[in-house]
Design a protein around this motif. Structure first.
Motif, PDB file in Angstrom:
ATOM      1  N   GLU A  57       0.822  -1.212   0.000  1.00 48.16           N
ATOM      2  CA  GLU A  57       0.000   0.000   0.000  1.00 48.16           C
ATOM      3  C   GLU A  57       0.855   1.260   0.000  1.00 48.16           C
ATOM      4  N   VAL A  58       1.943   1.266   0.770  1.00 45.32           N
ATOM      5  CA  VAL A  58       2.859   2.415   0.793  1.00 45.32           C
ATOM      6  C   VAL A  58       3.434   2.643  -0.604  1.00 45.32           C
ATOM      7  N   ILE A  59       3.889   1.576  -1.235  1.00 40.00           N
ATOM      8  CA  ILE A  59       4.479   1.689  -2.579  1.00 40.00           C
ATOM      9  C   ILE A  59       3.432   2.132  -3.593  1.00 40.00           C
ATOM     10  N   ARG A  60       2.267   1.521  -3.533  1.00 42.13           N
ATOM     11  CA  ARG A  60       1.194   1.843  -4.477  1.00 42.13           C
ATOM     12  C   ARG A  60       0.830   3.338  -4.402  1.00 42.13           C
ATOM     13  N   LYS A  61       0.681   3.859  -3.182  1.00 48.61           N
ATOM     14  CA  LYS A  61       0.341   5.283  -3.013  1.00 48.61           C
ATOM     15  C   LYS A  61       1.443   6.176  -3.553  1.00 48.61           C
ATOM     16  N   GLN A  62       2.683   5.819  -3.284  1.00 48.51           N
ATOM     17  CA  GLN A  62       3.801   6.639  -3.757  1.00 48.51           C
ATOM     18  C   GLN A  62       3.888   6.624  -5.284  1.00 48.51           C
ATOM     19  N   LEU A  63       3.650   5.480  -5.906  1.00 48.28           N
ATOM     20  CA  LEU A  63       3.687   5.405  -7.367  1.00 48.28           C
ATOM     21  C   LEU A  63       2.583   6.250  -7.996  1.00 48.28           C
ATOM     22  N   LEU A  67       4.140   8.928 -10.494  1.00 48.12           N
ATOM     23  CA  LEU A  67       3.827   8.692 -11.908  1.00 48.12           C
ATOM     24  C   LEU A  67       2.510   9.349 -12.324  1.00 48.12           C
ATOM     25  N   LYS A  68       2.107  10.380 -11.599  1.00 50.70           N
ATOM     26  CA  LYS A  68       0.822  11.038 -11.854  1.00 50.70           C
ATOM     27  C   LYS A  68       0.670  11.473 -13.312  1.00 50.70           C
ATOM     28  N   LYS A  69       1.717  12.043 -13.887  1.00 49.74           N
ATOM     29  CA  LYS A  69       1.649  12.520 -15.278  1.00 49.74           C
ATOM     30  C   LYS A  69       1.669  11.365 -16.279  1.00 49.74           C
ATOM     31  N   LYS A 195       3.471  -9.865  -8.634  1.00 46.38           N
ATOM     32  CA  LYS A 195       3.227  -8.664  -9.432  1.00 46.38           C
ATOM     33  C   LYS A 195       2.050  -7.908  -8.805  1.00 46.38           C
ATOM     34  N   TYR A 196       2.208  -6.595  -8.607  1.00 49.11           N
ATOM     35  CA  TYR A 196       1.156  -5.792  -7.979  1.00 49.11           C
ATOM     36  C   TYR A 196       0.729  -4.665  -8.919  1.00 49.11           C
ATOM     37  N   SER A 197      -0.552  -4.368  -8.935  1.00 53.01           N
ATOM     38  CA  SER A 197      -1.049  -3.270  -9.772  1.00 53.01           C
ATOM     39  C   SER A 197      -0.973  -1.957  -8.992  1.00 53.01           C
ATOM     40  N   PHE A 198      -0.986  -0.851  -9.727  1.00 58.07           N
ATOM     41  CA  PHE A 198      -1.048   0.467  -9.094  1.00 58.07           C
ATOM     42  C   PHE A 198      -1.897   1.401  -9.937  1.00 58.07           C
TER      43      PHE A 198
END
Length: 198
Positions: A57-63, A67-69, A195-198
């Protein structure tokens, strides 16, 4: 998760072959119930550690922020990551190596990724890297030195001013074999990481 389903199906098949009387077959009933809950998403997944869930969850939120743009132009198939935890500075808190392996993040020189602190803040962005990354037993600035492959060459990466260099190809080339006492991280092919989605 897929392995569990295959095992459960195997048990179900074996148990149905051994006992034709379905009303008395407790094992079959338990397996069917577990299988239906697993497929329906209501199974107890208590063997997935809370620590791992928190890290994802920490990684997913940071990505999502980093990678917002990029997100609007990425396909759903490109929006996944792999990660592996490793305490790089012996502070009893894992840092997270985050890597990608698809056409959006990878090119002829390798792939890009991040090293994140335990709270998700960025230590590093890196580019043109082939996985795995190797953590050595030597350290610079309280952080372990790294060996990163790129374009068939291995480069020696040291912490400088609180960051690792982002482009390994401009760093010192490693002479000789990768030492046996290094620890490979983000071995995406060899370890078959989740493998995790974001």
């Amino acid at each position: 998760m897929k392995k569990k389903i295959v095992i459960l199906i195997g048990i179900l098949v074996l148990s149905s072959c051994q006992n034709k009387d379905n009303s008395k077959n407790i094992v079959k009933t338990v397996v069917q119930d577990t299988l239906s809950k697993t497929l329906g998403g209501t199974a107890d997944l208590s063997d997935v550690s809370e620590k791992e869930n928190k890290a994802v969850e920490v990684i997913r939120k940071q990505l999502q922020v980093l990678l917002k743009k990029d997100l609007p132009v990425m396909t759903p198939e490109q929006r996944f990551f792999y990660y592996e935890a490793f305490d790089l500075n012996n502070d009893k808190k894992d840092e997270y190596f985050v890597g990608f392996s698809n056409s959006y993040f990878c090119g002829s020189g390798g792939c890009s990724g991040y090293i994140l602190n335990n709270d998700g803040s960025v230590i590093n962005y890196f580019s043109v890297t082939d996985f795995p990354i190797y953590v050595t037993t030597s350290s610079t600035g309280k952080f372990y030195d790294l060996l990163m492959k790129s374009g068939g060459l291995v480069h020696f990466i040291k912490m400088k001013n609180g960051k690792y260099p982002s482009n390994p190809t401009i760093e010192e080339k490693w002479k000789g074999e990768i030492p046996k006492d290094t620890t490979p991280v983000l071995d995406i092919q060899g370890k078959k990481l989740e493998k995790y989605s974001f």
